[in-house]
Motif scaffolding. Sequence first.
Motif, PDB file in Angstrom:
ATOM      1  N   LYS A  33      47.705  -1.326  89.301  1.00 44.01           N
ATOM      2  CA  LYS A  33      46.681  -0.365  89.707  1.00 44.01           C
ATOM      3  C   LYS A  33      46.762  -0.176  91.209  1.00 44.01           C
ATOM      4  CE  LYS A  33      44.748  -0.014  85.643  1.00 44.01           C
ATOM      5  NZ  LYS A  33      44.828   1.123  84.814  1.00 44.01           N
ATOM      6  N   VAL A  34      46.995   1.058  91.650  1.00 49.58           N
ATOM      7  CA  VAL A  34      47.152   1.360  93.064  1.00 49.58           C
ATOM      8  C   VAL A  34      46.034   2.305  93.480  1.00 49.58           C
ATOM      9  CG1 VAL A  34      48.665   2.412  94.781  1.00 49.58           C
ATOM     10  CG2 VAL A  34      49.650   1.054  92.943  1.00 49.58           C
ATOM     11  N   LEU A  35      45.324   1.941  94.550  1.00 51.74           N
ATOM     12  CA  LEU A  35      44.285   2.809  95.104  1.00 51.74           C
ATOM     13  C   LEU A  35      44.932   3.690  96.163  1.00 51.74           C
ATOM     14  CD1 LEU A  35      41.352   0.268  95.488  1.00 51.74           C
ATOM     15  CD2 LEU A  35      41.664   1.986  93.719  1.00 51.74           C
ATOM     16  N   VAL A  36      44.828   5.005  95.979  1.00 49.62           N
ATOM     17  CA  VAL A  36      45.436   5.965  96.889  1.00 49.62           C
ATOM     18  C   VAL A  36      44.325   6.679  97.650  1.00 49.62           C
ATOM     19  CG1 VAL A  36      46.925   7.987  97.074  1.00 49.62           C
ATOM     20  CG2 VAL A  36      47.353   6.297  95.281  1.00 49.62           C
ATOM     21  N   PRO A  37      44.240   6.482  98.983  1.00 49.46           N
ATOM     22  CA  PRO A  37      43.211   7.186  99.748  1.00 49.46           C
ATOM     23  C   PRO A  37      43.570   8.658  99.903  1.00 49.46           C
ATOM     24  CG  PRO A  37      44.558   5.844 101.209  1.00 49.46           C
ATOM     25  CD  PRO A  37      45.047   5.600  99.809  1.00 49.46           C
ATOM     26  N   LEU A  38      42.633   9.525  99.598  1.00 53.58           N
ATOM     27  CA  LEU A  38      42.838  10.972  99.734  1.00 53.58           C
ATOM     28  C   LEU A  38      41.607  11.551 100.431  1.00 53.58           C
ATOM     29  CD1 LEU A  38      44.246  11.753  96.186  1.00 53.58           C
ATOM     30  CD2 LEU A  38      45.511  11.832  98.325  1.00 53.58           C
ATOM     31  N   VAL A  43      41.675   7.471  94.803  1.00 51.57           N
ATOM     32  CA  VAL A  43      42.080   7.642  93.419  1.00 51.57           C
ATOM     33  C   VAL A  43      42.817   6.384  92.982  1.00 51.57           C
ATOM     34  CG1 VAL A  43      43.494   8.997  91.836  1.00 51.57           C
ATOM     35  CG2 VAL A  43      42.288  10.140  93.699  1.00 51.57           C
ATOM     36  N   LYS A  44      42.458   5.848  91.813  1.00 49.15           N
ATOM     37  CA  LYS A  44      43.144   4.678  91.255  1.00 49.15           C
ATOM     38  C   LYS A  44      44.199   5.180  90.279  1.00 49.15           C
ATOM     39  CE  LYS A  44      40.797   1.044  89.966  1.00 49.15           C
ATOM     40  NZ  LYS A  44      39.980   0.087  89.183  1.00 49.15           N
ATOM     41  N   VAL A  45      45.438   4.729  90.478  1.00 54.85           N
ATOM     42  CA  VAL A  45      46.572   5.194  89.683  1.00 54.85           C
ATOM     43  C   VAL A  45      47.274   3.991  89.044  1.00 54.85           C
ATOM     44  CG1 VAL A  45      48.754   6.451  89.749  1.00 54.85           C
ATOM     45  CG2 VAL A  45      46.912   7.107  91.281  1.00 54.85           C
TER      46      VAL A  45
END
Length: 79
Positions: A33-38, A43-45
């Motif tokens: 699970k990777v948290l991507v700051p936007l 967004v958790k991917v």
Amino acid sequence: MSTLEVTREELLTREEAARRLSTLAAALADGEKVLVPLGGSTVKVHVPDHVRCEIELEVDGDEIEMEVELKWAAPGHED
């Protein structure tokens, strides 16, 4: 056609860009699970153990562009 596409473009210092890439790399290494700051949200991917990686370097006149692209099948659509 994409069912979801989020794009975020911003001007960063070289050090800020390195920190952003390091943070993303650490998240990829830590788990699936990777948290991507936007911008103002995150967004958790889900990222599987294997991904396709493409690195592109393009020189066009006075502009240089480097793209790092990771691709993988969506959950439930694996090969």
